[in-house]
Design a protein around this motif. Structure first.
Motif, PDB file in Angstrom:
ATOM      1  N   ASP A 110     -21.789   5.988 -10.754  1.00 51.79           N
ATOM      2  CA  ASP A 110     -22.208   6.860  -9.649  1.00 51.79           C
ATOM      3  C   ASP A 110     -22.431   6.082  -8.344  1.00 51.79           C
ATOM      4  O   ASP A 110     -23.546   6.024  -7.812  1.00 51.79           O
ATOM      5  N   PRO A 111     -21.357   5.460  -7.821  1.00 53.59           N
ATOM      6  CA  PRO A 111     -21.532   4.643  -6.608  1.00 53.59           C
ATOM      7  C   PRO A 111     -21.949   5.472  -5.395  1.00 53.59           C
ATOM      8  O   PRO A 111     -21.599   6.645  -5.275  1.00 53.59           O
ATOM      9  N   THR A 112     -22.704   4.834  -4.519  1.00 55.34           N
ATOM     10  CA  THR A 112     -23.116   5.472  -3.277  1.00 55.34           C
ATOM     11  C   THR A 112     -22.105   5.221  -2.159  1.00 55.34           C
ATOM     12  O   THR A 112     -22.132   5.909  -1.142  1.00 55.34           O
ATOM     13  N   ILE A 113     -21.238   4.240  -2.363  1.00 61.13           N
ATOM     14  CA  ILE A 113     -20.230   3.880  -1.367  1.00 61.13           C
ATOM     15  C   ILE A 113     -19.102   3.129  -2.073  1.00 61.13           C
ATOM     16  O   ILE A 113     -19.320   2.528  -3.138  1.00 61.13           O
ATOM     17  N   ALA A 114     -17.903   3.190  -1.493  1.00 56.29           N
ATOM     18  CA  ALA A 114     -16.765   2.433  -2.016  1.00 56.29           C
ATOM     19  C   ALA A 114     -16.001   1.813  -0.852  1.00 56.29           C
ATOM     20  O   ALA A 114     -15.948   2.384   0.236  1.00 56.29           O
ATOM     21  N   VAL A 115     -15.429   0.654  -1.111  1.00 53.89           N
ATOM     22  CA  VAL A 115     -14.564  -0.005  -0.127  1.00 53.89           C
ATOM     23  C   VAL A 115     -13.275  -0.372  -0.843  1.00 53.89           C
ATOM     24  O   VAL A 115     -13.290  -1.017  -1.891  1.00 53.89           O
ATOM     25  N   ILE A 116     -12.158   0.066  -0.267  1.00 54.11           N
ATOM     26  CA  ILE A 116     -10.827  -0.149  -0.830  1.00 54.11           C
ATOM     27  C   ILE A 116     -10.078  -1.125   0.076  1.00 54.11           C
ATOM     28  O   ILE A 116     -10.060  -0.949   1.298  1.00 54.11           O
ATOM     29  N   GLU A 117      -9.452  -2.116  -0.545  1.00 49.65           N
ATOM     30  CA  GLU A 117      -8.611  -3.004   0.268  1.00 49.65           C
ATOM     31  C   GLU A 117      -7.392  -2.217   0.732  1.00 49.65           C
ATOM     32  O   GLU A 117      -6.736  -1.532  -0.054  1.00 49.65           O
ATOM     33  N   GLY A 118      -7.100  -2.324   2.023  1.00 46.39           N
ATOM     34  CA  GLY A 118      -5.932  -1.661   2.576  1.00 46.39           C
ATOM     35  C   GLY A 118      -4.656  -2.227   1.988  1.00 46.39           C
ATOM     36  O   GLY A 118      -4.633  -3.325   1.428  1.00 46.39           O
ATOM     37  N   MET A 119      -3.611  -1.474   2.119  1.00 46.35           N
ATOM     38  CA  MET A 119      -2.327  -1.873   1.535  1.00 46.35           C
ATOM     39  C   MET A 119      -1.666  -2.962   2.370  1.00 46.35           C
ATOM     40  O   MET A 119      -1.754  -2.967   3.583  1.00 46.35           O
ATOM     41  N   ALA A 120      -1.008  -3.866   1.670  1.00 48.20           N
ATOM     42  CA  ALA A 120      -0.211  -4.900   2.325  1.00 48.20           C
ATOM     43  C   ALA A 120       1.197  -4.330   2.496  1.00 48.20           C
ATOM     44  O   ALA A 120       1.878  -4.061   1.515  1.00 48.20           O
ATOM     45  N   PHE A 121       1.607  -4.143   3.708  1.00 50.44           N
ATOM     46  CA  PHE A 121       2.887  -3.487   3.966  1.00 50.44           C
ATOM     47  C   PHE A 121       4.058  -4.455   3.987  1.00 50.44           C
ATOM     48  O   PHE A 121       5.151  -4.085   4.360  1.00 50.44           O
ATOM     49  N   MET A 122       3.834  -5.681   3.552  1.00 48.45           N
ATOM     50  CA  MET A 122       4.906  -6.661   3.569  1.00 48.45           C
ATOM     51  C   MET A 122       5.712  -6.660   2.276  1.00 48.45           C
ATOM     52  O   MET A 122       6.570  -7.499   2.079  1.00 48.45           O
ATOM     53  N   ALA A 123       5.432  -5.709   1.403  1.00 48.44           N
ATOM     54  CA  ALA A 123       6.154  -5.656   0.126  1.00 48.44           C
ATOM     55  C   ALA A 123       7.646  -5.465   0.371  1.00 48.44           C
ATOM     56  O   ALA A 123       8.051  -4.645   1.187  1.00 48.44           O
ATOM     57  N   ARG A 124       8.437  -6.222  -0.337  1.00 51.28           N
ATOM     58  CA  ARG A 124       9.887  -6.134  -0.184  1.00 51.28           C
ATOM     59  C   ARG A 124      10.466  -4.985  -1.001  1.00 51.28           C
ATOM     60  O   ARG A 124      11.518  -4.473  -0.713  1.00 51.28           O
ATOM     61  N   ASN A 125       9.766  -4.599  -2.037  1.00 49.22           N
ATOM     62  CA  ASN A 125      10.225  -3.563  -2.942  1.00 49.22           C
ATOM     63  C   ASN A 125       9.657  -2.221  -2.489  1.00 49.22           C
ATOM     64  O   ASN A 125       8.483  -1.928  -2.685  1.00 49.22           O
ATOM     65  N   THR A 126      10.495  -1.381  -1.875  1.00 42.17           N
ATOM     66  CA  THR A 126      10.004  -0.115  -1.341  1.00 42.17           C
ATOM     67  C   THR A 126       9.531   0.828  -2.440  1.00 42.17           C
ATOM     68  O   THR A 126       8.591   1.591  -2.231  1.00 42.17           O
ATOM     69  N   THR A 127      10.134   0.764  -3.612  1.00 41.88           N
ATOM     70  CA  THR A 127       9.672   1.609  -4.721  1.00 41.88           C
ATOM     71  C   THR A 127       8.240   1.246  -5.079  1.00 41.88           C
ATOM     72  O   THR A 127       7.386   2.122  -5.259  1.00 41.88           O
TER      73      THR A 127
END
Length: 180
Positions: free
Chosen positions: A65-82
């Motif tokens: 039952d967290p009171t807050i969450a922090v998600i790491e943003g996506m790294a858009f440098m991935a070479r594999n678009t899938t």
């Protein structure tokens, strides 16, 4: 007067190895890695894989039952678009899950996370693991859990935790507060 308990969920989302950490105030309550492998090459197989990861995250949310969450943003440098599309799905399913559970969440760019953990936005993964060891004494963790640990610490600070932060960490918190 009793101290307000902050339960912060840090999420370093990945298709292969997602790091999850729960801090209660600044004490580690949970640190885990969700491992996942592809099970087929059909679109339904991709979706099942992503759902399984999200279900494990949901279990953690319902249990702690967290009171807050922090998600790491996506790294858009991935070479594999899938893989990038699948990672985006995982990211947005997780955000929807947090919204359904009424857990406020923040997104933290990878460079911002690195700066918070080490003082440098271009730190190597090993430096973040070392910083986790120095600050929390945790040993034998992978870079995903180390990232999730600092994401969770960011959450504690965003929720009003009064632990001492360094100047560059305070600057990071001020930057992320603009999301609310």
């Amino acid at each position: 007067m009793s101290k307000k308990t902050i339960i912060s969920l840090g999420l370093d989302l990945s298709l292969v190895s997602s790091g999850i950490v729960i801090l209660e105030n600044d004490k580690i309550t949970l640190k885990k890695t969700i491992k996942s492998k592809p099970v087929g090459d059909k679109p339904i197989d991709e979706l099942k894989r992503i759902r399984k990861i999200v279900e494990e995250i949901e279990y953690v949310i319902s249990e702690y039952d967290p009171t807050i969450a922090v998600i790491e943003g996506m790294a858009f440098m991935a070479r594999n678009t899938t893989a990038l599309v699948q990672l985006a799905a995982l990211n947005y399913f997780t955000r929807a899950l947090l919204m359904d559970y009424r857990v406020p969440f923040y997104l933290c760019a990878p460079t911002t996370l690195k700066r918070f953990a080490t003082g440098k936005g271009n730190s190597e993964k090993d430096h973040i693991i070392l910083a986790a060891y120095k600050e929390y004494g945790v040993d034998g963790i992978d870079n995903n859990v180390a990232d999730a640990l600092f994401l969770s610490k960011i959450g504690v600070a965003l929720a009003g935790g009064k632990d001492k932060l360094l100047l560059y960490q305070l600057e990071t918190i001020e930057l992320l507060k603009k999301q609310s």
